[in-house]
Each structure stands twice: as structure tokens, then as C-alpha cells.
Design an enzyme around this catalytic site. Structure first.
Site, PDB file in Angstrom:
ATOM      1  N   HIS A   1      -2.664 -11.919  -8.234  1.00 13.10           N
ATOM      2  CA  HIS A   1      -4.008 -11.752  -8.783  1.00 13.10           C
ATOM      3  C   HIS A   1      -4.515 -13.106  -9.271  1.00 13.10           C
ATOM      4  O   HIS A   1      -3.754 -14.069  -9.357  1.00 13.10           O
ATOM      5  CB  HIS A   1      -3.977 -10.851 -10.026  1.00 13.10           C
ATOM      6  CG  HIS A   1      -3.429  -9.490  -9.840  1.00 13.10           C
ATOM      7  ND1 HIS A   1      -4.229  -8.380  -9.720  1.00 13.10           N
ATOM      8  CD2 HIS A   1      -2.148  -9.025  -9.809  1.00 13.10           C
ATOM      9  CE1 HIS A   1      -3.475  -7.295  -9.622  1.00 13.10           C
ATOM     10  NE2 HIS A   1      -2.210  -7.658  -9.672  1.00 13.10           N
TER      11      HIS A   1
ATOM     12  N   GLU B   1      -0.496 -12.704 -12.346  1.00 12.79           N
ATOM     13  CA  GLU B   1      -1.827 -13.303 -12.431  1.00 12.79           C
ATOM     14  C   GLU B   1      -1.705 -14.819 -12.400  1.00 12.79           C
ATOM     15  O   GLU B   1      -0.834 -15.388 -13.063  1.00 12.79           O
ATOM     16  CB  GLU B   1      -2.509 -12.911 -13.748  1.00 12.79           C
ATOM     17  CG  GLU B   1      -2.771 -11.441 -13.917  1.00 12.79           C
ATOM     18  CD  GLU B   1      -4.082 -10.982 -13.315  1.00 12.79           C
ATOM     19  OE1 GLU B   1      -4.817 -11.817 -12.737  1.00 12.79           O
ATOM     20  OE2 GLU B   1      -4.383  -9.775 -13.427  1.00 12.79           O
TER      21      GLU B   1
ATOM     22  N   HIS C   1      -4.238  -8.856  -4.493  1.00 14.26           N
ATOM     23  CA  HIS C   1      -4.932  -7.699  -5.048  1.00 14.26           C
ATOM     24  C   HIS C   1      -6.026  -7.228  -4.088  1.00 14.26           C
ATOM     25  O   HIS C   1      -6.252  -6.027  -3.922  1.00 14.26           O
ATOM     26  CB  HIS C   1      -5.518  -8.096  -6.407  1.00 14.26           C
ATOM     27  CG  HIS C   1      -5.912  -6.953  -7.273  1.00 14.26           C
ATOM     28  ND1 HIS C   1      -6.688  -7.129  -8.383  1.00 14.26           N
ATOM     29  CD2 HIS C   1      -5.648  -5.622  -7.222  1.00 14.26           C
ATOM     30  CE1 HIS C   1      -6.888  -5.962  -8.974  1.00 14.26           C
ATOM     31  NE2 HIS C   1      -6.267  -5.029  -8.288  1.00 14.26           N
TER      32      HIS C   1
ATOM     33  N   ASP D   1      -9.487 -10.945  -5.435  1.00 18.20           N
ATOM     34  CA  ASP D   1      -8.482 -11.943  -5.814  1.00 18.20           C
ATOM     35  C   ASP D   1      -7.172 -11.786  -5.041  1.00 18.20           C
ATOM     36  O   ASP D   1      -6.870 -10.686  -4.610  1.00 18.20           O
ATOM     37  CB  ASP D   1      -8.229 -11.894  -7.327  1.00 18.20           C
ATOM     38  CG  ASP D   1      -7.775 -10.528  -7.847  1.00 18.20           C
ATOM     39  OD1 ASP D   1      -8.368  -9.509  -7.467  1.00 18.20           O
ATOM     40  OD2 ASP D   1      -6.825 -10.492  -8.648  1.00 18.20           O
TER      41      ASP D   1
END
Length: 187
Positions: free
Chosen positions: A34, A116, A154, A164
Site C-alpha cells: 500500500h 504501507e 492494493h 496504491d
């Protein structure tokens, strides 16, 4: 960087309340990459930690009023400088994917690990981020071998909702770093 009860030893721990148990006998078999920046396009502040711990101040920025109600988390964040922050142990289910589907399987949170990268869809990620993402991925593959063949963005599991990690993420570079690092460990 071996996991300690699902936690990376070298990561800064910021435990999130936004997680639960995976279904019985479900081990992670998918890595989902992400990106995040809070406020959008800004880096380095405390806001990602605040979002993932449910403490974001809706009055601190106009965008935060739109997201303060969310109960979301990821397993880890890799900041622009390469710092790793971990919010949820890998054996638990972080709430990062939402309504999702990977190769016909729904509910990707059940069987995935979400990482992330501090960034945006269009700004190049840093060398430090690629190096750390590859290192974390190697560690995950050692514990959860199925991840080696199941790494995605993602955008690929929620194509109608998310974009993303975006076109700025260099998948060939990332995969080469994981493969190169894995080869070094075997020799």
C-alpha cells in the site's frame, strides 16, 4: 529482523487496537503493498500512527475530518527514511484491505499481510524503502513461504476503489531485491 511473537525485532512498535484474529488455521499467504501519506502528499508527521491507533484529531487538518471515523491498520509502515513501524503482529489480522479479492479469494485481510509505504501513487519511493521492504519480505517468506509467489498491490485486490501503490512503485526492482537477497542468504 526475525519476528518476536509476530513482531519484527527492529521495528518501532506502535500497537493498534484495529485488528483481530485470523480465521482458524489461516496463515498469511499474500503480501499487499500500500501507500499512505497524511495529510495527502505530506511526509514525516505523526498522523499515520494516529490514524492506525484511532487517535487522529479530526480538527488538525480538513482531510482528517473525512477519515477520523475509520478503524483501519496495517501490519507495518515503512517511512521515507526506511524506518519500520509495526502496528499489528503478523499472525493477527490487520484491517488494511477492505472489501477485496485476490485470485478469486475474498476477504484478503484473512490471509494477507499489509505493508504501507509512506508515499503517493506518483512520487518515486526511496531506496531505503525498497531495501527495507525487501528485507521485511524475506523475513516474512521465511515464516510464510506462500508469500514468495503472492505479492501484489492494493490496487490489484480492490481495483474499483484503490490505486496504491501506484505507477511510482517499481515492481521489477522490488522483486529483484527480494530474489537477490534470498539468493545471497542461500549461498
Amino acid at each position: 529482523m526475525l519476528p518476536d511473537k509476530g513482531w519484527l525485532v527492529e521495528a518501532r512498535r506502535v500497537p493498534s487496537p484495529h485488528y483481530d484474529c485470523r480465521p482458524d488455521d489461516e496463515k498469511p499467504s499474500l503480501l499487499v503493498v500500500h501507500n499512505i501519506s497524511l495529510p495527502p502528499g505530506e511526509f514525516g508527521g505523526p498522523w499515520i500512527d494516529a490514524l492506525f491507533t484511532g487517535t487522529i484529531d479530526p480538527d488538525a487538518h480538513p482531510f482528517f475530518a473525512e477519515i477520523a471515523h475509520l478503524r483501519v491498520s496495517a501490519h507495518c509502515l515503512i517511512r521515507r527514511d526506511g524506518e519500520i513501524v509495526q502496528y499489528v503482529p503478523f499472525d493477527k489480522r490487520a484491517w488494511h484491505a477492505g472489501v477485496s479479492n485476490y485470485q478469486g479469494r475474498e476477504r484478503c485481510n484473512d490471509f494477507s499481510i499489509g505493508i504501507e509505504l509512506e508515499g503517493t501513487d506518483t512520487l518515486a519511493y526511496t531506496d531505503a524503502q525498497y531495501q527495507q521492504l525487501a528485507a521485511v519480505t524475506r523475513t516474512l517468506i521465511a515464516s510464510y513461504p506462500a508469500i514468495a509467489d503472492n505479492m501484489t498491490g492494493h490496487c490489484n485486490i480492490t481495483p474499483d476503489r484503490k490505486t496504491d501503490p501506484g505507477p511510482a512503485f517499481d515492481w521489477p526492482r522490488f522483486r529483484a531485491l527480494v530474489a537477490l537477497s534470498s539468493h545471497k542468504e542461500m549461498t
